[in-house]
Motif scaffolding. Structure first.
Motif, PDB file in Angstrom:
ATOM      1  N   GLU A  18       0.809  -1.230   0.000  1.00 49.98           N
ATOM      2  CA  GLU A  18       0.000   0.000   0.000  1.00 49.98           C
ATOM      3  C   GLU A  18       0.838   1.274   0.000  1.00 49.98           C
ATOM      4  O   GLU A  18       0.434   2.305   0.549  1.00 49.98           O
ATOM      5  CB  GLU A  18      -0.983   0.000   1.177  1.00 49.98           C
ATOM      6  N   GLY A  19       2.017   1.217  -0.602  1.00 51.88           N
ATOM      7  CA  GLY A  19       2.848   2.413  -0.686  1.00 51.88           C
ATOM      8  C   GLY A  19       3.442   2.850   0.626  1.00 51.88           C
ATOM      9  O   GLY A  19       3.928   3.984   0.731  1.00 51.88           O
ATOM     10  N   THR A  20       3.468   1.987   1.620  1.00 53.26           N
ATOM     11  CA  THR A  20       3.970   2.381   2.941  1.00 53.26           C
ATOM     12  C   THR A  20       5.466   2.162   3.102  1.00 53.26           C
ATOM     13  O   THR A  20       6.064   2.684   4.049  1.00 53.26           O
ATOM     14  CB  THR A  20       3.246   1.605   4.060  1.00 53.26           C
ATOM     15  N   ILE A  21       6.078   1.388   2.197  1.00 53.79           N
ATOM     16  CA  ILE A  21       7.531   1.183   2.280  1.00 53.79           C
ATOM     17  C   ILE A  21       8.209   1.478   0.940  1.00 53.79           C
ATOM     18  O   ILE A  21       9.395   1.216   0.772  1.00 53.79           O
ATOM     19  CB  ILE A  21       7.895  -0.236   2.747  1.00 53.79           C
ATOM     20  N   GLY A  22       7.476   2.015  -0.009  1.00 51.07           N
ATOM     21  CA  GLY A  22       8.045   2.345  -1.298  1.00 51.07           C
ATOM     22  C   GLY A  22       6.964   2.617  -2.323  1.00 51.07           C
ATOM     23  O   GLY A  22       5.808   2.230  -2.136  1.00 51.07           O
ATOM     24  N   VAL A  23       7.367   3.287  -3.398  1.00 50.33           N
ATOM     25  CA  VAL A  23       6.434   3.628  -4.470  1.00 50.33           C
ATOM     26  C   VAL A  23       6.773   2.786  -5.696  1.00 50.33           C
ATOM     27  O   VAL A  23       7.869   2.917  -6.255  1.00 50.33           O
ATOM     28  CB  VAL A  23       6.526   5.118  -4.842  1.00 50.33           C
ATOM     29  N   VAL A  24       5.854   1.922  -6.103  1.00 48.46           N
ATOM     30  CA  VAL A  24       6.068   1.120  -7.302  1.00 48.46           C
ATOM     31  C   VAL A  24       6.046   2.042  -8.518  1.00 48.46           C
ATOM     32  O   VAL A  24       5.110   2.834  -8.697  1.00 48.46           O
ATOM     33  CB  VAL A  24       4.989   0.031  -7.436  1.00 48.46           C
ATOM     34  N   THR A  25       7.079   1.939  -9.357  1.00 48.49           N
ATOM     35  CA  THR A  25       7.185   2.805 -10.532  1.00 48.49           C
ATOM     36  C   THR A  25       7.069   2.041 -11.846  1.00 48.49           C
ATOM     37  O   THR A  25       6.589   2.588 -12.843  1.00 48.49           O
ATOM     38  CB  THR A  25       8.515   3.576 -10.518  1.00 48.49           C
ATOM     39  N   LYS A  26       7.514   0.789 -11.868  1.00 47.27           N
ATOM     40  CA  LYS A  26       7.435  -0.030 -13.071  1.00 47.27           C
ATOM     41  C   LYS A  26       7.171  -1.480 -12.678  1.00 47.27           C
ATOM     42  O   LYS A  26       7.375  -1.872 -11.533  1.00 47.27           O
ATOM     43  CB  LYS A  26       8.737   0.045 -13.883  1.00 47.27           C
ATOM     44  N   ALA A  27       6.753  -2.278 -13.658  1.00 44.73           N
ATOM     45  CA  ALA A  27       6.505  -3.689 -13.385  1.00 44.73           C
ATOM     46  C   ALA A  27       6.694  -4.514 -14.648  1.00 44.73           C
ATOM     47  O   ALA A  27       6.547  -4.020 -15.768  1.00 44.73           O
ATOM     48  CB  ALA A  27       5.095  -3.894 -12.825  1.00 44.73           C
ATOM     49  N   VAL A  28       7.013  -5.772 -14.439  1.00 42.14           N
ATOM     50  CA  VAL A  28       6.982  -6.781 -15.491  1.00 42.14           C
ATOM     51  C   VAL A  28       5.885  -7.764 -15.112  1.00 42.14           C
ATOM     52  O   VAL A  28       5.914  -8.338 -14.008  1.00 42.14           O
ATOM     53  CB  VAL A  28       8.331  -7.522 -15.623  1.00 42.14           C
ATOM     54  N   LEU A  29       4.913  -7.909 -15.972  1.00 44.63           N
ATOM     55  CA  LEU A  29       3.722  -8.703 -15.658  1.00 44.63           C
ATOM     56  C   LEU A  29       3.630  -9.926 -16.553  1.00 44.63           C
ATOM     57  O   LEU A  29       3.973  -9.883 -17.732  1.00 44.63           O
ATOM     58  CB  LEU A  29       2.469  -7.840 -15.820  1.00 44.63           C
ATOM     59  N   GLN A  30       3.139 -11.002 -15.967  1.00 39.43           N
ATOM     60  CA  GLN A  30       2.987 -12.249 -16.706  1.00 39.43           C
ATOM     61  C   GLN A  30       1.609 -12.318 -17.349  1.00 39.43           C
ATOM     62  O   GLN A  30       0.589 -12.137 -16.680  1.00 39.43           O
ATOM     63  CB  GLN A  30       3.155 -13.452 -15.762  1.00 39.43           C
ATOM     64  N   THR A  31       1.571 -12.562 -18.641  1.00 39.60           N
ATOM     65  CA  THR A  31       0.306 -12.770 -19.338  1.00 39.60           C
ATOM     66  C   THR A  31       0.124 -14.262 -19.614  1.00 39.60           C
ATOM     67  O   THR A  31       1.010 -15.072 -19.348  1.00 39.60           O
ATOM     68  CB  THR A  31       0.261 -11.989 -20.660  1.00 39.60           C
ATOM     69  N   VAL A  32      -1.024 -14.605 -20.143  1.00 33.20           N
ATOM     70  CA  VAL A  32      -1.337 -15.996 -20.491  1.00 33.20           C
ATOM     71  C   VAL A  32      -1.821 -16.017 -21.937  1.00 33.20           C
ATOM     72  O   VAL A  32      -2.107 -14.966 -22.522  1.00 33.20           O
ATOM     73  CB  VAL A  32      -2.417 -16.576 -19.548  1.00 33.20           C
ATOM     74  N   PRO A  33      -1.919 -17.208 -22.540  1.00 31.07           N
ATOM     75  CA  PRO A  33      -2.390 -17.264 -23.924  1.00 31.07           C
ATOM     76  C   PRO A  33      -3.771 -16.646 -24.087  1.00 31.07           C
ATOM     77  O   PRO A  33      -4.616 -16.721 -23.193  1.00 31.07           O
ATOM     78  CB  PRO A  33      -2.420 -18.774 -24.219  1.00 31.07           C
ATOM     79  N   ALA A  34      -3.974 -16.019 -25.238  1.00 35.08           N
ATOM     80  CA  ALA A  34      -5.287 -15.444 -25.525  1.00 35.08           C
ATOM     81  C   ALA A  34      -6.330 -16.546 -25.605  1.00 35.08           C
ATOM     82  O   ALA A  34      -6.032 -17.700 -25.939  1.00 35.08           O
ATOM     83  CB  ALA A  34      -5.238 -14.680 -26.846  1.00 35.08           C
ATOM     84  N   LEU A  35      -7.558 -16.194 -25.278  1.00 32.83           N
ATOM     85  CA  LEU A  35      -8.629 -17.175 -25.343  1.00 32.83           C
ATOM     86  C   LEU A  35      -8.969 -17.512 -26.789  1.00 32.83           C
ATOM     87  O   LEU A  35      -9.039 -16.637 -27.655  1.00 32.83           O
ATOM     88  CB  LEU A  35      -9.883 -16.635 -24.645  1.00 32.83           C
ATOM     89  N   ILE A  36      -9.188 -18.793 -27.022  1.00 30.47           N
ATOM     90  CA  ILE A  36      -9.712 -19.245 -28.314  1.00 30.47           C
ATOM     91  C   ILE A  36     -11.228 -19.155 -28.297  1.00 30.47           C
ATOM     92  O   ILE A  36     -11.861 -18.737 -29.263  1.00 30.47           O
ATOM     93  CB  ILE A  36      -9.251 -20.689 -28.599  1.00 30.47           C
ATOM     94  N   ASP A  37     -11.787 -19.501 -27.141  1.00 31.59           N
ATOM     95  CA  ASP A  37     -13.238 -19.468 -26.981  1.00 31.59           C
ATOM     96  C   ASP A  37     -13.550 -19.436 -25.498  1.00 31.59           C
ATOM     97  O   ASP A  37     -12.710 -19.772 -24.658  1.00 31.59           O
ATOM     98  CB  ASP A  37     -13.870 -20.700 -27.647  1.00 31.59           C
ATOM     99  N   ARG A  38     -14.752 -19.022 -25.178  1.00 28.54           N
ATOM    100  CA  ARG A  38     -15.209 -19.044 -23.789  1.00 28.54           C
ATOM    101  C   ARG A  38     -16.696 -19.293 -23.769  1.00 28.54           C
ATOM    102  O   ARG A  38     -17.394 -19.101 -24.777  1.00 28.54           O
ATOM    103  CB  ARG A  38     -14.891 -17.729 -23.080  1.00 28.54           C
ATOM    104  N   CYS A  39     -17.173 -19.711 -22.619  1.00 27.68           N
ATOM    105  CA  CYS A  39     -18.606 -19.928 -22.435  1.00 27.68           C
ATOM    106  C   CYS A  39     -18.992 -19.400 -21.062  1.00 27.68           C
ATOM    107  O   CYS A  39     -18.430 -19.826 -20.048  1.00 27.68           O
ATOM    108  CB  CYS A  39     -18.938 -21.416 -22.547  1.00 27.68           C
ATOM    109  N   VAL A  40     -19.914 -18.455 -21.040  1.00 27.31           N
ATOM    110  CA  VAL A  40     -20.357 -17.846 -19.792  1.00 27.31           C
ATOM    111  C   VAL A  40     -21.757 -18.359 -19.463  1.00 27.31           C
ATOM    112  O   VAL A  40     -22.649 -18.351 -20.317  1.00 27.31           O
ATOM    113  CB  VAL A  40     -20.350 -16.311 -19.889  1.00 27.31           C
ATOM    114  N   VAL A  41     -21.932 -18.811 -18.241  1.00 22.32           N
ATOM    115  CA  VAL A  41     -23.172 -19.448 -17.798  1.00 22.32           C
ATOM    116  C   VAL A  41     -23.751 -18.680 -16.621  1.00 22.32           C
ATOM    117  O   VAL A  41     -23.024 -18.299 -15.699  1.00 22.32           O
ATOM    118  CB  VAL A  41     -22.911 -20.910 -17.371  1.00 22.32           C
ATOM    119  N   TRP A  42     -25.047 -18.451 -16.664  1.00 23.93           N
ATOM    120  CA  TRP A  42     -25.769 -17.870 -15.520  1.00 23.93           C
ATOM    121  C   TRP A  42     -26.735 -18.926 -14.999  1.00 23.93           C
ATOM    122  O   TRP A  42     -27.534 -19.457 -15.760  1.00 23.93           O
ATOM    123  CB  TRP A  42     -26.534 -16.628 -15.943  1.00 23.93           C
TER     124      TRP A  42
END
Length: 475
Positions: free
Chosen positions: A202-226
């Motif tokens: 929460e910024g109490t011991i330092g200020v984050v300025t940059k990051a390297v983030l991990q992504t995952v493969p793009a979706l080929i398809d999805r199905c949303v259910v209610w």
């Protein structure tokens, strides 16, 4: 008021684009998203580079100025809101909004802290990848804020919180030095993991300025259910069934009561009920395909729903027929907090309990609150797959809101957190501690945890200039 020499130095460092003490410019950033906390600030500092951030922090250390790091100001616990003294300075990271590199082979994205989550999603998609963390405030939440609060969201079930998605970061520490951990190392045994301390700090011991983030493969398809279900317990049994038979294809599993759905339908334009039947509770599920070898998520969902209905695990269900309808289903879930805010004053508790206890907590504690505090209404919803409950308690109609917050509201919050502790849970699941929970954290936190947090804070920030009054309770 901060020393005029200090303000002059900051103005010189940042120039007219990065420094403002115009209160009309500062005003929109003084109140937290929920409108519960409003502070004051002597200036708004908006650096454009890490070096400018470091220079700001060095000036702050010299003159003992308090800095309040801020991203999109969309946090839920007033962690980026200054206090009322007028002596603090807002350190806005919004100008540092560049995505500097995307490696489609490794799936890593390098970016600055002010990048908005929605823009990150779009950049990843253009590279054929996906950043698997999303939430209702994706249009304003920034990478730095997400890291500093260890944000969760609706895809934690499969991909984990922000902590698991940060491969590297850069931060400015309270003495103005730059901590460079941008190399995405799989192994690094050089002692304490400072990167992990900064994540959720929460910024109490330092200020984050940059990051390297991990992504995952793009979706080929999805199905949303209610699906309509009778109770949280039935939803939990449905979750177990889907996890057993859907394996790693189940990416999200959310529950919400009819009361929450009604609020969204009333206050959020363009929404409509997914089912033509009424149910006490609802479950929102998403199945995905990101590997050509996998079967269609629609076929998988259809098969699982047929078996679930046969096993009496749900009452009714519908599958989104298009991406537009799938987004409409998710809009309902993502709009609950906004709809509840529009519906009137309420207490919001972002809590977690063991997954197996979440249904029991909702079913037992909700009626207890309503009975003990007549006129209140509970609205419990959230991420059933990871035990994160957003446990809202709406104020009775016609009460003086300020008086209610200070009286019954405070008592209700203490009661809720007492019950969370009895279940072995946490009073903060994904939003942090900030200002709004710090007193209860001091009351309920384990002595060993609080002692360690204070020791870490004092070691990194002996002058107490980094976001004071947040996260770490005073001894």
């Amino acid at each position: 008021m901060p020393d005029v020499n200090a303000l002059s130095e900051l103005r010189s460092i940042l120039g007219p684009k990065g420094y403002s003490d115009d209160q009309d410019v500062i005003y929109p950033w003084l109140t937290d998203w929920r409108g519960r906390f409003t502070g004051a600030a002597a200036a708004l500092l908006s650096p454009a580079t890490t070096q400018e951030v470091a220079a700001i922090v060095r000036v702050a250390a010299t003159y003992r100025l308090s800095l309040v790091p801020q991203g999109g100001n969309s946090g839920m616990v007033a962690g980026a809101t200054p206090n009322s003294s007028g002596d603090q300075l807002i350190l806005s990271m919004r100008r540092m909004n560049n995505i500097t590199a995307i490696d489609a082979d490794t799936g890593l994205i390098s970016c600055e802290a002010g990048v908005i989550l929605q823009n990150l999603h779009e950049a990843a998609a253009q590279a054929g990848r996906r950043f698997p963390l999303t939430l209702g405030g994706k249009g304003s939440a920034t990478v730095g804020g997400l890291i500093s609060t260890n944000a969760g969201g609706t895809q934690v079930l499969r991909h984990g919180t922000m902590r698991l998605l940060v491969a590297g970061l850069e931060a400015v520490l309270p003495d103005g030095s730059i901590y460079d951990a941008m190399a995405p190392l799989k192994k690094d045994n050089r002692g304490y993991d400072l990167k992990q301390l900064l994540i959720g700090g929460e910024g109490t011991i330092g200020v984050v300025t940059k990051a390297v983030l991990q992504t995952v493969p793009a979706l080929i398809d999805r199905c949303v259910v209610w699906a309509g279900v009778d109770s949280p317990q039935q939803a939990y049994e449905l979750l177990l069934f889907m996890q057993k038979h859907g394996r790693d294809r189940l990416e999200g599993f959310e529950i919400l009561p009819q009361r929450a759905l009604n609020a969204v339908l009333t206050h959020i334009s363009g929404t409509r009920p997914p089912l033509d039947t009424t149910h006490r509770w609802h479950a929102l599920m998403e199945f995905v395909q990101d590997d050509p070898a996998q079967s269609s998520p629609g076929e998988l969902a259809m098969h699982l729903l047929e078996d679930a209905i046969a096993d009496n695990l749900l009452e009714n269900a519908t599958i989104a027929r298009s991406d537009v309808q799938a987004e409409a289903f998710w809009k309902i879930r993502d709009s609950i907090a906004e709809a509840e805010r529009a519906a009137g004053a309420a207490l919001q508790h972002d809590i977690s309990v063991p997954v197996a206890a979440m249904a029991r907590f909702i079913e037992q504690e909700s009626p207890r609150i309503e009975a003990d505090y007549p006129g209140t209404k509970t609205v419990a919803f959230g991420h059933l797959g990871d035990g994160n409950i957003h446990f809202h308690v709406k104020a009775p109609e016609g009460v003086d809101i300020a008086g209610w917050y200070a009286g019954d509201g405070k008592a209700i919050t203490s009661h809720v957190y007492d019950r969370v502790r009895a279940y072995g849970g946490s009073l903060s699941a994904e939003h942090g501690i900030g200002q709004s929970k710090i007193d209860e954290f001091a009351r309920l936190g384990e002595p060993a945890r609080l002692s360690a947090l204070r020791a870490i804070k004092n070691a990194f920030d002996p002058l107490g200039i980094m976001n004071p009054g947040k996260l770490v309770p005073l001894a």
